[in-house]
Each structure stands twice: as structure tokens, then as C-alpha cells.
Design a protein around this motif. Structure first.
Motif, mmCIF file in Angstrom:
data_model
loop_
_atom_site.group_PDB
_atom_site.id
_atom_site.type_symbol
_atom_site.label_atom_id
_atom_site.label_comp_id
_atom_site.label_asym_id
_atom_site.label_seq_id
_atom_site.Cartn_x
_atom_site.Cartn_y
_atom_site.Cartn_z
ATOM 1 N N ILE A 201 -15.678 25.260 -55.606
ATOM 2 C CA ILE A 201 -14.621 25.447 -56.678
ATOM 3 C C ILE A 201 -13.276 24.514 -56.390
ATOM 4 C CG2 ILE A 201 -13.139 27.058 -57.611
ATOM 5 C CD1 ILE A 201 -15.252 29.216 -56.873
ATOM 6 N N LEU A 202 -12.846 24.681 -55.177
ATOM 7 C CA LEU A 202 -11.617 23.654 -54.848
ATOM 8 C C LEU A 202 -12.191 22.208 -55.357
ATOM 9 C CD1 LEU A 202 -8.929 24.188 -53.786
ATOM 10 C CD2 LEU A 202 -9.830 23.512 -51.637
ATOM 11 N N GLU A 203 -13.172 21.681 -54.965
ATOM 12 C CA GLU A 203 -13.675 20.250 -55.174
ATOM 13 C C GLU A 203 -13.417 20.136 -56.442
ATOM 14 O OE1 GLU A 203 -17.164 18.531 -53.636
ATOM 15 O OE2 GLU A 203 -16.630 19.253 -51.691
ATOM 16 N N GLN A 204 -14.085 20.953 -57.341
ATOM 17 C CA GLN A 204 -14.304 20.974 -58.708
ATOM 18 C C GLN A 204 -12.736 20.716 -59.515
ATOM 19 O OE1 GLN A 204 -17.258 20.500 -60.327
ATOM 20 N NE2 GLN A 204 -17.758 20.644 -58.245
ATOM 21 N N MET A 205 -12.028 21.757 -58.761
ATOM 22 C CA MET A 205 -10.630 21.652 -59.285
ATOM 23 C C MET A 205 -9.729 20.477 -59.261
ATOM 24 S SD MET A 205 -9.470 25.440 -58.379
ATOM 25 C CE MET A 205 -8.706 26.368 -59.647
ATOM 26 N N ARG A 206 -10.079 20.167 -58.052
ATOM 27 C CA ARG A 206 -9.482 18.755 -57.587
ATOM 28 C C ARG A 206 -9.609 17.450 -58.551
ATOM 29 N NH1 ARG A 206 -9.951 19.784 -51.423
ATOM 30 N NH2 ARG A 206 -7.739 20.635 -50.890
ATOM 31 N N GLN A 207 -10.688 17.735 -59.196
ATOM 32 C CA GLN A 207 -11.274 16.648 -60.038
ATOM 33 C C GLN A 207 -10.754 16.947 -61.538
ATOM 34 O OE1 GLN A 207 -15.691 16.520 -59.609
ATOM 35 N NE2 GLN A 207 -15.445 15.807 -57.634
ATOM 36 N N GLY A 208 -10.286 18.220 -61.715
ATOM 37 C CA GLY A 208 -9.563 18.269 -63.002
ATOM 38 C C GLY A 208 -8.116 17.670 -63.129
ATOM 39 N N THR A 209 -7.624 17.698 -64.494
ATOM 40 C CA THR A 209 -6.090 16.936 -64.742
ATOM 41 C C THR A 209 -5.164 17.907 -64.033
ATOM 42 O OG1 THR A 209 -6.652 18.273 -66.980
ATOM 43 C CG2 THR A 209 -6.829 15.897 -67.096
ATOM 44 N N GLU A 210 -4.246 17.277 -63.482
ATOM 45 C CA GLU A 210 -3.282 18.006 -62.933
ATOM 46 C C GLU A 210 -2.140 18.393 -63.717
ATOM 47 O OE1 GLU A 210 -1.012 15.953 -59.944
ATOM 48 O OE2 GLU A 210 -2.845 14.684 -59.174
ATOM 49 N N SER A 211 -1.980 19.739 -63.278
ATOM 50 C CA SER A 211 -0.970 20.643 -64.057
ATOM 51 C C SER A 211 -0.228 21.366 -62.913
ATOM 52 C CB SER A 211 -1.689 21.242 -65.054
ATOM 53 O OG SER A 211 -2.335 22.367 -64.669
ATOM 54 N N ASP A 212 0.915 21.852 -62.816
ATOM 55 C CA ASP A 212 1.522 22.916 -61.958
ATOM 56 C C ASP A 212 0.420 24.100 -62.108
ATOM 57 O OD1 ASP A 212 3.440 21.127 -61.767
ATOM 58 O OD2 ASP A 212 5.052 22.283 -62.931
ATOM 59 N N GLN A 213 -0.021 24.630 -62.953
ATOM 60 C CA GLN A 213 -0.549 25.945 -63.084
ATOM 61 C C GLN A 213 -2.036 25.660 -62.251
ATOM 62 O OE1 GLN A 213 -1.944 27.024 -66.847
ATOM 63 N NE2 GLN A 213 -1.792 29.263 -66.455
ATOM 64 N N LEU A 214 -2.539 24.401 -62.206
ATOM 65 C CA LEU A 214 -3.693 24.166 -61.368
ATOM 66 C C LEU A 214 -3.436 23.964 -60.189
ATOM 67 C CD1 LEU A 214 -6.827 23.742 -61.737
ATOM 68 C CD2 LEU A 214 -6.284 21.238 -61.844
ATOM 69 N N GLN A 215 -2.422 23.199 -59.850
ATOM 70 C CA GLN A 215 -1.768 23.240 -58.335
ATOM 71 C C GLN A 215 -1.660 24.484 -57.628
ATOM 72 O OE1 GLN A 215 -2.135 20.217 -57.201
ATOM 73 N NE2 GLN A 215 -1.605 21.126 -54.980
ATOM 74 N N GLU A 222 -6.600 27.329 -51.156
ATOM 75 C CA GLU A 222 -6.862 26.816 -50.023
ATOM 76 C C GLU A 222 -6.394 27.719 -48.826
ATOM 77 O OE1 GLU A 222 -5.708 22.066 -50.988
ATOM 78 O OE2 GLU A 222 -3.840 23.484 -50.683
ATOM 79 N N GLN A 223 -5.556 28.583 -49.168
ATOM 80 C CA GLN A 223 -5.006 29.650 -48.226
ATOM 81 C C GLN A 223 -6.268 30.518 -47.976
ATOM 82 O OE1 GLN A 223 -1.555 31.296 -50.276
ATOM 83 N NE2 GLN A 223 -0.230 30.122 -49.334
ATOM 84 N N LEU A 224 -6.934 30.886 -49.096
ATOM 85 C CA LEU A 224 -8.025 31.779 -48.890
ATOM 86 C C LEU A 224 -8.951 31.155 -47.752
ATOM 87 C CD1 LEU A 224 -9.199 34.514 -49.713
ATOM 88 C CD2 LEU A 224 -10.150 33.539 -51.758
ATOM 89 N N ILE A 225 -9.278 29.697 -48.262
ATOM 90 C CA ILE A 225 -10.258 29.190 -47.279
ATOM 91 C C ILE A 225 -9.927 29.086 -45.919
ATOM 92 C CG2 ILE A 225 -11.387 27.147 -46.634
ATOM 93 C CD1 ILE A 225 -11.505 26.414 -49.710
ATOM 94 N N GLN A 226 -8.382 29.005 -45.607
ATOM 95 C CA GLN A 226 -7.777 28.645 -44.516
ATOM 96 C C GLN A 226 -8.177 30.170 -43.761
ATOM 97 O OE1 GLN A 226 -6.791 26.621 -42.365
ATOM 98 N NE2 GLN A 226 -5.979 28.102 -40.881
#
Ligand code: SAM
Length: 233
Positions: A201-215, A222-226
Motif C-alpha cells: 500500500i505504501l508503495e502505491q501511495m508513494r507513487q500518488g500525487t503529493e499532498s499534506d494529507q497523503l504525507q 510507516e510507523q505501523l510497519i516499523q
């Protein structure tokens, strides 16, 4: 007639209990418990007519009509407070189980042992139990037919299993305080699989357009994966 998942659920029912099995479907749990002389009598609750009829047919088949009362109704509303000493709710999502508990609070005496087996979202069940003064007595995790199930056992009482630290407590509610300490093979497998899903999911999101919400979402995942990495090692 019972699979490993339900056998594990049954193993937490106290000897001589009056059992209420909510969402009983074919009433396999009540029938098994009576055949094993584990419980004195039982109530099988079902909200849907089809499963309720299946429960009635099964109870008739094993000639336990005098010991198992099949009732049609939603959740705990089929019970009067104090009628059951053990309640099983298995094979549903954790969100539905916590809704059943919340909506049926008035039908509980507070003395019952609750044995809950959420298929997903066990976190919702743990949160409900904590908020309503239930102590988590035991947790188990079982794998059967490539699926992994959690079982939570609770009874009213002082809650001592969770950390005082609020961040640590949030993770304990998510993973299960006992389960995350034990790290059983099924637990490790479950959270490794979940970690892989989140990575994708993270990989898919990183390919999306940048926005504060997405960030923001990315940071949360990332925290959850960690954390999933930590608890599986
Ligand atoms: N408990 C059995 C097990 O673990 O194998 C059956 C699980 S089956 C997947 C879920 C059952 O819960 C269905 O028969 C459904 O009709 C019933 N159910 C769903 N919501 C319910 C509710 N609010 N009250 C009572 N039963 C409900």
C-alpha cells in the motif's frame, strides 16, 4: 464436529457453565459442550432466520431440545441479565462483536465470562473491554486452513495487563498485550503478512500525487510497519 478454532474457544468455558452462544449458526458450540458434559444448559442466539433454523435442526438431530434453547434476536438482547454464566461470540468481525457488546450491556449481569473470537479487528474488542471494566484473562491465536484467528477471554475486574504509558497501551490494544509478549508462530505470521500488505500500500501511495494529507497517511503507515517489524522479532 468442532474445528480447532472453536475447540479453542470452548476450552475457555468453565465447567458447569450456563452458556450463551451468540451468532450460533448451526449451534455446533452449544451441542458440542452438552455432548461433552461441559455445560449444564445453553442458549443459542441468532439474528437471522436461516441460521436459527439450522441451529434448531442440529439441536433436534442430537436430541438436545431440553438443554439448548434456540432464540431469534440480535446479539445479547435474547438474554436476561444473569441467565448465562459464559458467553461465546465467535466468527465475526471485532467491530460487530464490540457493537453487540455495547448494544447488549443492559443484558449482562457483569458476572459472565466473555469468550470472544474476532476474525479481524480484535483491537475494537480489546478497547470495548478496557472501556467497560473487563480484565483480559487470556488471549490465544490459532491458525487453521491458512487463516489466523484470535481469541480473547475476559471477565469484569481490575485491568492490570496494559501499560500505564498511553502510547505503549495503544500498541498493546492493537496487537494484544499477551500475544505480543508471547510471539507465537501464528502471531508472527499474521503480522508479517499484514506488514507485507502495508508495504505494498505504501508503495502505491508513494507513487500518488503529493499532498499534506497523503504525507500524513504515509507517516502513519510507516510507523505501523516499523511496529510490526518490532513485534515479530
Ligand atoms: N459462531 C459460529 C462460528 O464461529 O463458527 C458462526 C459464525 S457465522 C460466520 C456468524 C453468525 O453470526 C451468522 O450466523 C450470523 O447470522 C450471526 N450474526 C450476525 N450478527 C448477529 C447479531 N447481531 N446477533 C446474533 N447473531 C448475529
Amino acid at each position: 464436529i468442532l474445528d480447532q478454532r472453536l475447540k479453542k474457544v470452548v476450552s475457555y468455558i468453565p465447567q458447569g457453565a450456563v452458556l450463551a452462544d451468540i451468532g450460533s449458526d448451526h449451534a455446533f458450540v452449544p451441542c458440542y459442550c452438552l455432548q461433552q458434559n461441559l455445560v449444564e444448559k445453553a442458549i443459542a442466539g441468532e439474528v437471522n432466520v436461516g441460521p436459527m433454523e439450522a441451529a434448531q435442526a442440529q439441536v433436534a438431530l442430537v436430541q438436545l431440545e431440553d438443554k439448548i434453547d434456540v432464540r431469534l434476536g440480535s446479539g445479547l438482547t435474547v438474554l436476561t441479565p444473569g441467565e448465562a454464566t459464559a458467553i461465546t461470540i465467535a466468527g465475526m468481525g471485532g467491530t460487530l462483536i464490540s457493537t453487540i457488546l455495547e448494544e447488549g450491556k443492559a443484558n449482562l449481569s457483569g458476572e459472565e465470562r466473555l469468550i470472544l473470537q474476532p476474525n479481524v479487528d480484535a483491537v475494537d474488542v480489546r478497547k470495548w473491554l478496557l472501556a467497560n471494566g473487563y480484565a483480559l484473562l487470556s488471549e490465544a491465536i490459532v491458525k487453521e486452513n491458512e487463516k489466523i484467528y484470535e481469541i480473547l477471554v475476559a471477565q469484569k475486574g481490575e485491568e492490570s495487563v496494559y501499560a500505564d504509558d498511553s502510547e505503549q497501551r495503544e500498541w498493546e490494544l492493537y496487537f494484544g498485550p499477551q500475544l505480543m509478549r508471547e510471539k507465537a508462530p501464528a502471531f508472527v505470521e499474521k503480522w508479517q503478512t499484514e506488514q507485507q500488505k502495508r508495504k505494498y500500500i505504501l508503495e502505491q501511495m508513494r507513487q500518488g500525487t503529493e499532498s499534506d494529507q497523503l504525507q500524513e497517511k504515509i507517516v502513519k503507515i510507516e510507523q505501523l510497519i516499523q511496529k510490526m517489524e518490532e513485534v515479530t522479532h
